[in-house]
Write a protein that holds these residues in place. Structure first.
Motif, PDB file in Angstrom:
ATOM      1  N   GLY A   1       0.797  -1.215   0.000  1.00 44.11           N
ATOM      2  CA  GLY A   1       0.000   0.000   0.000  1.00 44.11           C
ATOM      3  C   GLY A   1       0.816   1.246   0.000  1.00 44.11           C
ATOM      4  N   PRO A   2       1.794   1.397   0.877  1.00 48.66           N
ATOM      5  CA  PRO A   2       2.494   2.651   0.963  1.00 48.66           C
ATOM      6  C   PRO A   2       3.042   3.107  -0.362  1.00 48.66           C
ATOM      7  CG  PRO A   2       3.342   1.091   2.564  1.00 48.66           C
ATOM      8  CD  PRO A   2       2.306   0.402   1.761  1.00 48.66           C
ATOM      9  N   LEU A   3       3.482   2.190  -1.189  1.00 49.08           N
ATOM     10  CA  LEU A   3       4.150   2.599  -2.404  1.00 49.08           C
ATOM     11  C   LEU A   3       3.163   2.734  -3.550  1.00 49.08           C
ATOM     12  CD1 LEU A   3       6.621   3.236  -3.941  1.00 49.08           C
ATOM     13  CD2 LEU A   3       7.094   0.834  -4.184  1.00 49.08           C
ATOM     14  N   LEU A   4       2.609   1.621  -3.992  1.00 50.42           N
ATOM     15  CA  LEU A   4       1.790   1.698  -5.187  1.00 50.42           C
ATOM     16  C   LEU A   4       0.415   2.266  -4.924  1.00 50.42           C
ATOM     17  CD1 LEU A   4       2.146   0.994  -8.218  1.00 50.42           C
ATOM     18  CD2 LEU A   4       4.016   0.479  -6.697  1.00 50.42           C
ATOM     19  N   SER A   5      -0.028   2.222  -3.671  1.00 53.64           N
ATOM     20  CA  SER A   5      -1.299   2.876  -3.398  1.00 53.64           C
ATOM     21  C   SER A   5      -1.181   4.345  -3.705  1.00 53.64           C
ATOM     22  CB  SER A   5      -1.695   2.690  -1.938  1.00 53.64           C
ATOM     23  OG  SER A   5      -0.737   3.260  -1.106  1.00 53.64           O
ATOM     24  N   LEU A   6      -0.008   4.897  -3.435  1.00 55.11           N
ATOM     25  CA  LEU A   6       0.215   6.300  -3.753  1.00 55.11           C
ATOM     26  C   LEU A   6       0.407   6.466  -5.240  1.00 55.11           C
ATOM     27  CD1 LEU A   6       2.861   6.748  -0.996  1.00 55.11           C
ATOM     28  CD2 LEU A   6       0.442   7.086  -0.856  1.00 55.11           C
ATOM     29  N   LEU A   7       0.990   5.454  -5.842  1.00 60.72           N
ATOM     30  CA  LEU A   7       1.436   5.625  -7.200  1.00 60.72           C
ATOM     31  C   LEU A   7       0.391   5.245  -8.220  1.00 60.72           C
ATOM     32  CD1 LEU A   7       4.870   4.102  -6.465  1.00 60.72           C
ATOM     33  CD2 LEU A   7       4.112   6.423  -6.273  1.00 60.72           C
ATOM     34  N   LEU A   8      -0.582   4.464  -7.811  1.00 58.80           N
ATOM     35  CA  LEU A   8      -1.588   4.046  -8.766  1.00 58.80           C
ATOM     36  C   LEU A   8      -2.972   4.473  -8.368  1.00 58.80           C
ATOM     37  CD1 LEU A   8      -0.387   0.486  -9.644  1.00 58.80           C
ATOM     38  CD2 LEU A   8      -0.023   2.574 -10.852  1.00 58.80           C
ATOM     39  N   GLY A   9      -3.291   4.327  -7.126  1.00 59.22           N
ATOM     40  CA  GLY A   9      -4.671   4.566  -6.850  1.00 59.22           C
ATOM     41  C   GLY A   9      -4.878   5.801  -6.209  1.00 59.22           C
ATOM     42  N   LEU A  10      -4.093   6.307  -5.925  1.00 63.67           N
ATOM     43  CA  LEU A  10      -4.394   7.453  -5.173  1.00 63.67           C
ATOM     44  C   LEU A  10      -5.494   8.162  -5.829  1.00 63.67           C
ATOM     45  CD1 LEU A  10      -0.813   8.499  -4.651  1.00 63.67           C
ATOM     46  CD2 LEU A  10      -2.493   8.315  -3.002  1.00 63.67           C
ATOM     47  N   LEU A  11      -5.397   7.423  -5.583  1.00 62.25           N
ATOM     48  CA  LEU A  11      -6.141   7.762  -6.094  1.00 62.25           C
ATOM     49  C   LEU A  11      -6.806   7.388  -6.594  1.00 62.25           C
ATOM     50  CD1 LEU A  11      -4.287   8.670  -6.371  1.00 62.25           C
ATOM     51  CD2 LEU A  11      -4.123   8.682  -5.713  1.00 62.25           C
ATOM     52  N   LEU A  12      -4.897   6.372  -5.742  1.00 62.76           N
ATOM     53  CA  LEU A  12      -4.999   5.936  -6.696  1.00 62.76           C
ATOM     54  C   LEU A  12      -6.534   6.051  -6.618  1.00 62.76           C
ATOM     55  CD1 LEU A  12      -3.694   4.246  -7.499  1.00 62.76           C
ATOM     56  CD2 LEU A  12      -3.645   4.295  -7.564  1.00 62.76           C
TER      57      LEU A  12
ATOM     58  N   PRO B   1      -7.649  -6.730 -18.466  1.00 60.30           N
ATOM     59  CA  PRO B   1      -8.806  -6.398 -19.313  1.00 60.30           C
ATOM     60  C   PRO B   1      -9.974  -5.826 -18.513  1.00 60.30           C
ATOM     61  CG  PRO B   1      -7.881  -8.522 -19.954  1.00 60.30           C
ATOM     62  CD  PRO B   1      -7.154  -8.095 -18.708  1.00 60.30           C
ATOM     63  N   SER B   2     -10.076  -6.219 -17.235  1.00 61.45           N
ATOM     64  CA  SER B   2     -11.142  -5.699 -16.384  1.00 61.45           C
ATOM     65  C   SER B   2     -10.912  -4.246 -15.997  1.00 61.45           C
ATOM     66  CB  SER B   2     -11.248  -6.543 -15.112  1.00 61.45           C
ATOM     67  OG  SER B   2     -10.081  -6.393 -14.310  1.00 61.45           O
ATOM     68  N   GLY B   3      -9.710  -3.725 -16.230  1.00 60.42           N
ATOM     69  CA  GLY B   3      -9.400  -2.351 -15.867  1.00 60.42           C
ATOM     70  C   GLY B   3      -8.697  -2.205 -14.542  1.00 60.42           C
ATOM     71  N   ARG B   4      -8.352  -3.304 -13.878  1.00 59.09           N
ATOM     72  CA  ARG B   4      -7.601  -3.225 -12.622  1.00 59.09           C
ATOM     73  C   ARG B   4      -6.114  -3.087 -12.912  1.00 59.09           C
ATOM     74  NH1 ARG B   4     -10.793  -4.336  -8.294  1.00 59.09           N
ATOM     75  NH2 ARG B   4     -12.699  -5.534  -8.660  1.00 59.09           N
TER      76      ARG B   4
ATOM     77  N   VAL C   1      -8.178  -1.375  -5.640  1.00 57.23           N
ATOM     78  CA  VAL C   1      -8.638  -0.154  -6.307  1.00 57.23           C
ATOM     79  C   VAL C   1     -10.009  -0.446  -6.911  1.00 57.23           C
ATOM     80  CG1 VAL C   1      -7.554  -0.630  -8.546  1.00 57.23           C
ATOM     81  CG2 VAL C   1      -8.013   1.714  -7.875  1.00 57.23           C
ATOM     82  N   PRO C   2     -11.006   0.403  -6.679  1.00 53.28           N
ATOM     83  CA  PRO C   2     -12.353   0.083  -7.171  1.00 53.28           C
ATOM     84  C   PRO C   2     -12.460   0.251  -8.675  1.00 53.28           C
ATOM     85  CG  PRO C   2     -12.324   2.265  -6.159  1.00 53.28           C
ATOM     86  CD  PRO C   2     -10.958   1.668  -5.924  1.00 53.28           C
ATOM     87  N   VAL C   3     -12.908  -0.795  -9.343  1.00 47.58           N
ATOM     88  CA  VAL C   3     -13.198  -0.691 -10.768  1.00 47.58           C
ATOM     89  C   VAL C   3     -14.534   0.015 -10.963  1.00 47.58           C
ATOM     90  CG1 VAL C   3     -13.705  -2.002 -12.863  1.00 47.58           C
ATOM     91  CG2 VAL C   3     -11.792  -2.660 -11.422  1.00 47.58           C
TER      92      VAL C   3
ATOM     93  N   PRO D   1     -11.153   7.347  -6.608  1.00 46.01           N
ATOM     94  CA  PRO D   1     -10.619   5.984  -6.768  1.00 46.01           C
ATOM     95  C   PRO D   1      -9.382   5.753  -5.904  1.00 46.01           C
ATOM     96  CG  PRO D   1      -9.937   7.326  -8.622  1.00 46.01           C
ATOM     97  CD  PRO D   1     -10.841   8.194  -7.779  1.00 46.01           C
ATOM     98  N   LEU D   2      -9.594   5.456  -4.644  1.00 47.58           N
ATOM     99  CA  LEU D   2      -8.487   5.266  -3.709  1.00 47.58           C
ATOM    100  C   LEU D   2      -8.357   3.797  -3.319  1.00 47.58           C
ATOM    101  CD1 LEU D   2      -9.116   8.269  -1.287  1.00 47.58           C
ATOM    102  CD2 LEU D   2      -7.645   8.208  -3.305  1.00 47.58           C
ATOM    103  N   LEU D   3      -7.155   3.374  -3.107  1.00 50.72           N
ATOM    104  CA  LEU D   3      -6.901   2.051  -2.568  1.00 50.72           C
ATOM    105  C   LEU D   3      -7.143   2.057  -1.056  1.00 50.72           C
ATOM    106  CD1 LEU D   3      -3.673   1.205  -4.559  1.00 50.72           C
ATOM    107  CD2 LEU D   3      -5.898   0.135  -4.847  1.00 50.72           C
ATOM    108  N   ASN D   4      -7.188   0.876  -0.497  1.00 51.82           N
ATOM    109  CA  ASN D   4      -7.436   0.741   0.940  1.00 51.82           C
ATOM    110  C   ASN D   4      -6.404   1.497   1.777  1.00 51.82           C
ATOM    111  OD1 ASN D   4      -9.613  -0.856   0.414  1.00 51.82           O
ATOM    112  ND2 ASN D   4      -8.664  -2.777   1.037  1.00 51.82           N
ATOM    113  N   ARG D   5      -6.860   2.048   2.884  1.00 53.60           N
ATOM    114  CA  ARG D   5      -6.018   2.657   3.916  1.00 53.60           C
ATOM    115  C   ARG D   5      -5.303   3.926   3.443  1.00 53.60           C
ATOM    116  NH1 ARG D   5      -4.757  -2.809   4.297  1.00 53.60           N
ATOM    117  NH2 ARG D   5      -2.600  -2.538   3.669  1.00 53.60           N
ATOM    118  N   ILE D   6      -5.874   4.606   2.458  1.00 57.86           N
ATOM    119  CA  ILE D   6      -5.311   5.869   1.970  1.00 57.86           C
ATOM    120  C   ILE D   6      -6.219   7.019   2.399  1.00 57.86           C
ATOM    121  CG2 ILE D   6      -4.871   7.255  -0.096  1.00 57.86           C
ATOM    122  CD1 ILE D   6      -2.694   5.289   0.489  1.00 57.86           C
TER     123      ILE D   6
END
Length: 482
Positions: free
Chosen positions: A6-17, A149-152, A217-219, A452-457
């Motif tokens: 989470g700490p890394l890619l949650s910031l980098l992808l979902g932060l919004l991800l 393909p699902s968008g995740r 990350v919510p599709v 669109p945020l990942l968990n715990r962000i």
């Protein structure tokens, strides 16, 4: 939590991800941008996660043999290896254009303790403990970012390299000095084992910890009882020299019956701001797909009868009350109830301009007399234009809004009851909309819709700007550790 989770890619992808697979060449409705400041925070959090994971490495036993001149052959074994501490001191996370991200860690150390035993000439047995200091550890892992393909989002460790600069082994116990004669060989074995184990742990953790975390990350995310927003990725995240951009479809749709949207998202040209960790550019397309779906589903149509008017209201939906607007209506239809039916002429579209959000919904309202035989008799038809401004805000996870109504413009389209006081009726409609319609709409808008945020962000230091055609939200990020 795993290495670079989470700490890394949650910031980098979902932060919004923030859906169906994207059409080739289509523009995103929402873009999340992670700046160099966000990448630095990701590197810091990733360092902590990796440090915990490296301390969990299980080191294998290993053995070897030796020969001492005039003494003979012998063998040794190192066992019960336990990593007592791991200290990772510095890290740098940078984008790799057309690939993803690269995390580099340097100037780090590991402390290992364990037991050793040796046998010489079959009858001399020795044993003791050892203390191992591993210094100057450097690790480089490249992360390939993609999308299903699902968008995740997806992530794989495309390469990993670790290097140990210095290994120092201190042997204690009976005749430990004997094995110290072969410390170069022993230290080389330790170096080889640790270097392979470090990358093995990183690669396994990316697959077993980080990748599942990205799947949070919510599709799609729920907006209300019948609308969802599509937050599928339109393509793999795009890395440039100083930032990472994640493109989301950002389309709002009717949950039970999705149909093609007759709108195209515009090209988004983001400002070059870097003061916050992450930015969201949200096109007016996102909001207008909601308006279009509400309109097509008939939720912008309404009907008002007298029993819907508050009991204490001095005005009733009766021909007697309407005498003030159309004097003949009482003579033609004495002591009868009225019904107003209306709806939007077309889906009202939100317009975003610097510092301003506005809507100009156009409605048509028709008045009916309810005859004793339950027949509705049309008696007048109005055209109504509302000038509405809007205020949007966002909190740690959602965008919310409130409508600020302006004065209605009322036009008489048709009257079957003669002279009609349009100005006076306009005042009534203003009062009715202000006290009955807008409060309900604002109650819904206050619930907002999720980013669109990942968990715990969580987001903080929030900044909102309105540009032509899109909202620009800036925030810093806090990863909430478990």
């Amino acid at each position: 939590m795993g290495v670079l989770p989470g700490p890394l890619l949650s910031l980098l992808l979902g932060l919004l991800l923030t859906s169906a697979p994207a059409v080739l060449g289509a523009n995103p409705g929402l873009v999340a941008r992670i700046t160099d400041k966000g990448l630095a925070y990701g590197a810091q959090e990733g360092l902590l996660a990796l440090q915990r994971k490296l301390q969990e490495i299980t080191l294998p036993e290993f053995d070897g043999d030796f020969k001492i001149r005039h003494v003979g052959h012998g063998n040794y074994e190192f066992h019960s290896l336990d990593i007592r501490s791991c200290e990772l001191r510095s890290s740098v996370l940078k984008p790799l254009p057309s690939h993803g991200l690269s995390l580099s860690i340097a100037d780090s150390s590991i402390h290992v303790q364990g037991r050793w035993k040796a046998k010489l000439r079959k009858f001399i047995k020795l044993q003791g403990s050892f203390d191992l200091q591993v210094k100057g550890i450097s690790i480089t892992v490249n992360l390939l970012l993609g999308s299903e393909p699902s968008g995740r989002p997806t992530v794989t460790a495309s390469s990993c390299n670790s290097h140990i600069q210095k290994v120092e082994v201190d042997l204690s116990g009976g005749l430990g000095w004997l094995l110290n004669l072969f410390h170069d060989k022993i230290e080389s074995s330790f170096r080889r084992i640790l270097e392979s184990k470090i990358c093995e742990r990183v690669e396994n953790s990316v697959a077993s910890d980080l990748q599942p975390y990205l799947q949070t990350v919510p599709v799609t995310a729920e907006i209300d009882s019948f609308l969802d927003v599509d937050y599928s990725l339109m393509e793999a995240p795009q890395a440039t020299a100083q930032m990472l951009d994640v493109m989301f479809k950002g389309e709002i749709f009717y949950r039970d019956h999705r149909s093609p949207v007759a709108l195209l998202p515009p090209v988004l040209s983001l400002p070059e701001d870097h003061s916050q960790m992450v930015y969201f550019a949200i096109s007016d397309y996102v909001f207008n797909t909601a308006s279009l779906v509400y309109y097509q589903a008939g939720y912008m149509n309404f009907s008002v009868t007298d029993d819907m008017i508050p009991p204490d209201s001095p005005f009733r939906l009766t021909t007697s009350s309407f005498r003030a607007f159309a004097p003949r209506i009482t003579r033609l239809y004495p002591n009868m109830n009225l019904e107003l039916r209306g709806g939007a002429v077309s889906a009202p579209l939100l317009k975003l301009n610097p510092g301003n959000l506005s809507l100009t919904p156009q409605m048509e309202i028709e008045g009916f007399v309810l005859l004793p035989n339950s027949v509705r008799k049309p008696v007048f038809r109005l055209g109504v234009t509302a000038n509405v401004s809007a205020t949007l805000t966002f909190n740690t996870s959602r965008i919310t809004g409130i409508l600020e109504p302006g004065k209605l413009q009322v036009e008489l389209k048709e009257s079957k009851v003669g002279v009609f006081n349009v100005e006076l009726l306009g005042g009534f409609l203003n009062y009715f909309m202000l006290n009955n319609v807008y409060p309900d709409v604002n109650e819904k808008l206050a619930q907002g819709f999720p980013l669109p945020l990942l968990n715990r962000i969580q987001l903080y230091d929030l900044v909102l700007q309105i540009h032509k055609g899109f909202l620009f939200l800036g925030a810093n990020v806090q990863y909430m550790r478990v």
